[in-house]
Design a protein around this motif. Sequence first.
Motif, PDB file in Angstrom:
ATOM      1  N   GLU A  61       0.857  -1.187   0.000  1.00  0.00           N
ATOM      2  CA  GLU A  61       0.000   0.000   0.000  1.00  0.00           C
ATOM      3  C   GLU A  61       0.890   1.232   0.000  1.00  0.00           C
ATOM      4  OE1 GLU A  61      -2.474  -0.462   3.453  1.00  0.00           O
ATOM      5  OE2 GLU A  61      -3.965  -1.597   2.323  1.00  0.00           O
ATOM      6  N   LEU A  80       0.942   5.496  -0.023  1.00  0.00           N
ATOM      7  CA  LEU A  80       0.179   6.736   0.139  1.00  0.00           C
ATOM      8  C   LEU A  80       0.595   7.720  -0.963  1.00  0.00           C
ATOM      9  CD1 LEU A  80      -1.877   8.255   2.024  1.00  0.00           C
ATOM     10  CD2 LEU A  80       0.128   9.349   3.021  1.00  0.00           C
ATOM     11  N   ARG A  81      -0.366   8.064  -1.807  1.00  0.00           N
ATOM     12  CA  ARG A  81      -0.094   9.021  -2.879  1.00  0.00           C
ATOM     13  C   ARG A  81      -0.705  10.375  -2.507  1.00  0.00           C
ATOM     14  NH1 ARG A  81       3.345   6.904  -6.862  1.00  0.00           N
ATOM     15  NH2 ARG A  81       2.986   4.667  -6.937  1.00  0.00           N
ATOM     16  N   ASN A  82      -0.247  11.412  -3.167  1.00  0.00           N
ATOM     17  CA  ASN A  82      -0.858  12.725  -2.916  1.00  0.00           C
ATOM     18  C   ASN A  82      -0.758  13.606  -4.163  1.00  0.00           C
ATOM     19  OD1 ASN A  82       1.395  14.899  -2.666  1.00  0.00           O
ATOM     20  ND2 ASN A  82       2.204  13.144  -1.516  1.00  0.00           N
ATOM     21  N   GLU A 125      -9.298  13.571   1.468  1.00  0.00           N
ATOM     22  CA  GLU A 125      -9.386  12.447   0.526  1.00  0.00           C
ATOM     23  C   GLU A 125      -8.963  12.846  -0.885  1.00  0.00           C
ATOM     24  OE1 GLU A 125     -11.739  13.426   2.554  1.00  0.00           O
ATOM     25  OE2 GLU A 125     -12.242  11.749   3.849  1.00  0.00           O
ATOM     26  N   ARG A 126      -9.204  14.117  -1.210  1.00  0.00           N
ATOM     27  CA  ARG A 126      -8.784  14.573  -2.543  1.00  0.00           C
ATOM     28  C   ARG A 126      -7.259  14.717  -2.581  1.00  0.00           C
ATOM     29  NH1 ARG A 126      -9.411  16.444  -7.353  1.00  0.00           N
ATOM     30  NH2 ARG A 126      -8.207  18.230  -8.051  1.00  0.00           N
ATOM     31  N   PHE A 145      -4.967  13.172  -0.473  1.00  0.00           N
ATOM     32  CA  PHE A 145      -4.236  11.923  -0.202  1.00  0.00           C
ATOM     33  C   PHE A 145      -5.103  10.713  -0.497  1.00  0.00           C
ATOM     34  CE2 PHE A 145      -2.388  15.082   2.652  1.00  0.00           C
ATOM     35  CZ  PHE A 145      -1.030  14.916   2.440  1.00  0.00           C
ATOM     36  N   TRP A 146      -4.508   9.694  -1.036  1.00  0.00           N
ATOM     37  CA  TRP A 146      -5.226   8.431  -1.238  1.00  0.00           C
ATOM     38  C   TRP A 146      -4.228   7.275  -1.185  1.00  0.00           C
ATOM     39  CZ3 TRP A 146      -3.726  11.680  -5.046  1.00  0.00           C
ATOM     40  CH2 TRP A 146      -3.061  11.146  -6.153  1.00  0.00           C
ATOM     41  N   ILE A 147      -4.770   6.087  -0.935  1.00  0.00           N
ATOM     42  CA  ILE A 147      -3.906   4.908  -0.845  1.00  0.00           C
ATOM     43  C   ILE A 147      -3.982   4.133  -2.145  1.00  0.00           C
ATOM     44  CG2 ILE A 147      -3.521   2.701   0.342  1.00  0.00           C
ATOM     45  CD1 ILE A 147      -4.740   4.068   2.857  1.00  0.00           C
ATOM     46  N   GLU A 148      -2.825   3.846  -2.691  1.00  0.00           N
ATOM     47  CA  GLU A 148      -2.774   3.059  -3.928  1.00  0.00           C
ATOM     48  C   GLU A 148      -2.405   1.622  -3.568  1.00  0.00           C
ATOM     49  OE1 GLU A 148      -1.254   4.952  -7.701  1.00  0.00           O
ATOM     50  OE2 GLU A 148       0.264   3.430  -7.330  1.00  0.00           O
TER      51      GLU A 148
END
Lengths: 68, 147
Positions: A3, A5-7, A61-62, A64-67
């Motif tokens: 997993e 964390l993208r941003n 949420e906009r 940061f999201w988990i890839e």
Amino acid sequence: MTEVLRNRLREERDSKGWTQAELAARVGVSRKTINTVENRVFTPSATLAIKLAEALGVSVERLFWIER
Amino acid sequence: MHDLHDVEVAERMGRARSRLFFILAMVFFAGQSLYFTSSPLTRDSHARVGAWLILVILILMLLATGGFLLRGRNVRDLLNDETSRLNRLASQALGFWVTIITALVVYVESIFDPLTLNEGIHVIVTLGVGAALISFAVRERRAHRID
């Protein structure tokens, strides 16, 4: 499963026309912290993530999201 | 919200701090190599031990606080924000492991080639504190350089 964390901090910051230092001043952190978050070297705390989202006027949420 | 000027000052001071810590670590290691190459009869003079203790305490305080000598609360807060605190914690953890492993090596080594208590402590403290200091300096430099 990995997993990550993208941003989209850089895109949102650029859309406001702010430098890393300007965003850092608004959030109350160093430019280095903004830089390392943008480059995914550093995973911010929930507190910092919320402050960043508030400063940029977007939801967490906009930003940061988990890839997976 | 902080002043942009404070952010810029913190940026300059942060870079200077990482360079200073690296130089301080080199000075610390150089001092220890002088200790081990000098005569066993003079190496534990009061002046030398006192100077070494002061330097070790200074480095430990710098590692514990990230720079207690810095003036200005705003700039100090920016210098010791999340990334720096994390870098400091990681460096302290590395220092802990280096200290423990060095102590074990010194213990085994002393079975074959006895060391004095002072020599053993010098080796353990030098490697533990020096590793933590270098680790913090390198992590901070890297964080400043990424683009």
